[in-house]
Design a protein around this motif. Structure first.
Motif, short mmCIF file in Angstrom:
data_model
loop_
_atom_site.label_atom_id
_atom_site.label_comp_id
_atom_site.label_asym_id
_atom_site.label_seq_id
_atom_site.Cartn_x
_atom_site.Cartn_y
_atom_site.Cartn_z
N GLN A 1 45.51 20.23 35.42
CA GLN A 1 44.84 22.21 34.20
C GLN A 1 43.61 23.04 35.16
O GLN A 1 43.02 21.81 35.23
N VAL A 2 43.33 23.67 34.42
CA VAL A 2 42.06 24.66 35.77
C VAL A 2 41.95 26.12 34.57
O VAL A 2 42.13 25.84 33.68
N THR A 3 40.53 25.59 34.30
CA THR A 3 39.54 26.84 33.68
C THR A 3 38.88 27.11 34.30
O THR A 3 38.19 26.34 35.67
N TYR A 4 37.90 28.56 34.67
CA TYR A 4 37.93 29.20 35.41
C TYR A 4 36.10 29.77 34.87
O TYR A 4 36.39 30.18 33.84
N GLY A 5 35.29 30.40 35.72
CA GLY A 5 33.71 31.08 35.27
C GLY A 5 33.66 31.91 36.48
O GLY A 5 32.32 31.67 37.61
N THR A 6 34.56 32.40 36.15
CA THR A 6 34.96 33.75 37.45
C THR A 6 33.33 34.70 36.95
O THR A 6 33.53 34.78 35.81
N VAL A 7 32.10 35.06 37.57
CA VAL A 7 31.32 36.20 37.79
C VAL A 7 31.34 37.87 38.00
O VAL A 7 31.08 38.56 38.32
N LEU A 8 32.43 37.61 39.21
CA LEU A 8 32.38 38.97 39.77
C LEU A 8 33.88 38.72 39.91
O LEU A 8 34.96 38.15 40.31
N ARG A 9 34.48 40.62 40.47
CA ARG A 9 35.36 41.06 40.63
C ARG A 9 35.39 41.77 41.82
O ARG A 9 34.59 42.46 42.19
N ASN A 10 35.85 40.88 42.71
CA ASN A 10 36.00 41.50 44.39
C ASN A 10 36.73 41.73 45.46
O ASN A 10 37.30 40.91 45.51
N TRP A 11 37.19 42.95 45.88
CA TRP A 11 38.70 43.53 46.28
C TRP A 11 38.58 42.43 48.30
O TRP A 11 39.17 41.71 48.48
N GLY A 12 37.26 42.20 48.43
CA GLY A 12 37.09 42.05 49.84
C GLY A 12 36.86 40.26 50.09
O GLY A 12 37.22 40.01 51.05
N ARG A 13 36.85 39.53 48.64
CA ARG A 13 36.90 38.40 49.05
C ARG A 13 38.18 38.03 48.75
O ARG A 13 38.51 36.71 49.05
N CYS A 14 38.96 38.60 47.45
CA CYS A 14 39.50 38.06 46.66
C CYS A 14 40.78 38.85 46.61
O CYS A 14 41.90 38.76 46.53
N GLY A 15 40.64 39.96 47.23
CA GLY A 15 42.24 40.28 47.69
C GLY A 15 42.44 41.08 46.57
O GLY A 15 41.61 41.68 45.73
N GLY A 16 43.18 41.52 46.49
CA GLY A 16 43.97 42.72 45.20
C GLY A 16 44.10 44.51 45.29
O GLY A 16 44.40 44.52 46.83
N LEU A 17 43.58 44.78 44.29
CA LEU A 17 44.19 46.24 45.08
C LEU A 17 42.32 46.91 44.32
O LEU A 17 41.64 46.26 43.65
N PRO A 18 42.11 47.46 45.48
CA PRO A 18 40.94 48.54 45.46
C PRO A 18 40.52 48.41 43.55
O PRO A 18 38.98 48.27 43.12
N TRP A 19 41.44 49.04 42.63
CA TRP A 19 40.57 49.56 41.65
C TRP A 19 40.96 48.25 40.59
O TRP A 19 41.13 48.09 39.06
N ARG A 20 41.93 46.74 41.28
CA ARG A 20 41.92 45.72 40.63
C ARG A 20 41.39 44.92 40.98
O ARG A 20 42.62 43.96 41.54
#
Length: 288
Positions: A102-121
């Motif tokens: 099982q997994v839980t997250y403690g994310t504190v940042l939304r970052n396209w350069g680090r984690c990919g995705g779209l620049p607006w997401r």
């Protein structure tokens, strides 16, 4: 018969054979990935691990999953973790090795350069905890000052060695930001102090005798009994640059042993420990 007429007939015969014979591997049967001969065959119920998986490092999530499966901890805390990467790691652990975390997250940042995705997401970035047992009472907090990048900690209650334990997972400010880390330790220590039995894991970006770590040393001990907050402490390095930055701090829990394992898939080593949650007295029997 012409080639144009033969092709449909051949195709039909192939399909018919597939129906009769079936696929080469049973559908739904997980692929068993190959692990080193020294790999742990089953999950170790009292084992806890911490690993900064390095980001962005272009590493394979399949390789990361294989490293985790080799030591099969009950609980693992990841730092520099993108949600999408962790999802793939968890999928590999289940489909290749039969390890259902099982997994839980403690994310504190939304970052396209680090984690990919779209620049607006962009993808979410921070910490994650994987546990073989259910997790409750999630707290995800961002430090008021992250330094050069947003940082935080997360906490969950889960089962280790058959007992409920509060697990904290953090990633402190980068090197040469001592004052920021001191404030972060103050915030984290205030939460840890509320629990008689706790495990604090993570990348603290500081060596054991760094002044900013004093607040943690007053509450808990390192999993290595020889590691002390002094220049004479015998603390094994946990990074490629031969510094100890990664910790498993114990409060009200005894270590049975620990290991530091270098890995080609991160600039931080894997650090894991086998624990005794039934006593606060130290035991130094080795980890297998």
């Amino acid at each position: 018969m012409s080639g144009s007429r033969m092709r449909p007939l051949v195709g039909a015969l192939i399909v018919a054979c597939m129906v009769l014979v079936g696929p080469s591997a049973p559908v739904g049967v997980p692929f068993s990935g190959s692990l080193p001969v020294e790999a742990t065959p089953d999950v170790v119920a009292n084992r806890v691990m911490t690993w900064n998986i390095c980001n962005p490092c272009e590493e394979s999530n399949g390789d990361r999953a294989a490293e985790i499966a080799t030591y099969a901890p009950q609980v693992i805390g990841l730092q520099e973790a993108c949600v999408r990467d962790v999802e793939r790691i968890v999928d590999h652990l289940e489909s290749r090795y039969g390890l259902v975390y099982q997994v839980t997250y403690g994310t504190v940042l939304r970052n396209w350069g680090r984690c990919g995705g779209l620049p607006w997401r962009p993808g979410a970035y921070g910490q994650a905890v994987l546990s073989m047992a259910p997790m409750t009472d999630l707290v995800s907090a961002e430090y008021s000052d992250g330094g050069s990048e947003d940082r935080g900690y997360m906490a969950v209650t889960t089962t280790v060695d058959g007992r409920p334990v509060r697990i904290f997972n953090t990633h402190l400010a980068e090197r040469r930001q001592e004052a920021v880390r001191a404030d972060q330790i103050g915030a984290l220590a205030a939460e840890v102090a509320q629990h008689d039995r706790a495990i604090v894991i993570g990348d603290f970006n500081a060596v054991p005798n760094a002044p900013e770590l004093a607040g943690m040393w007053t509450l808990a001990a390192d999993v290595d009994p020889r590691c002390r907050p002094s220049p004479s402490g015998d603390c094994r390095p946990t990074t490629d640059w031969q510094s100890k930055f990664d910790y498993i701090f114990l409060r009200g829990i005894a270590p049975r042993g620990h290991r530091v394992r270098p890995t080609p898939y991160s600039d931080h080593h894997l650090l894991y420990a086998d624990l005794d949650t039934r006593t606060g007295e130290r035991s130094q029997s080795p980890v297998a």
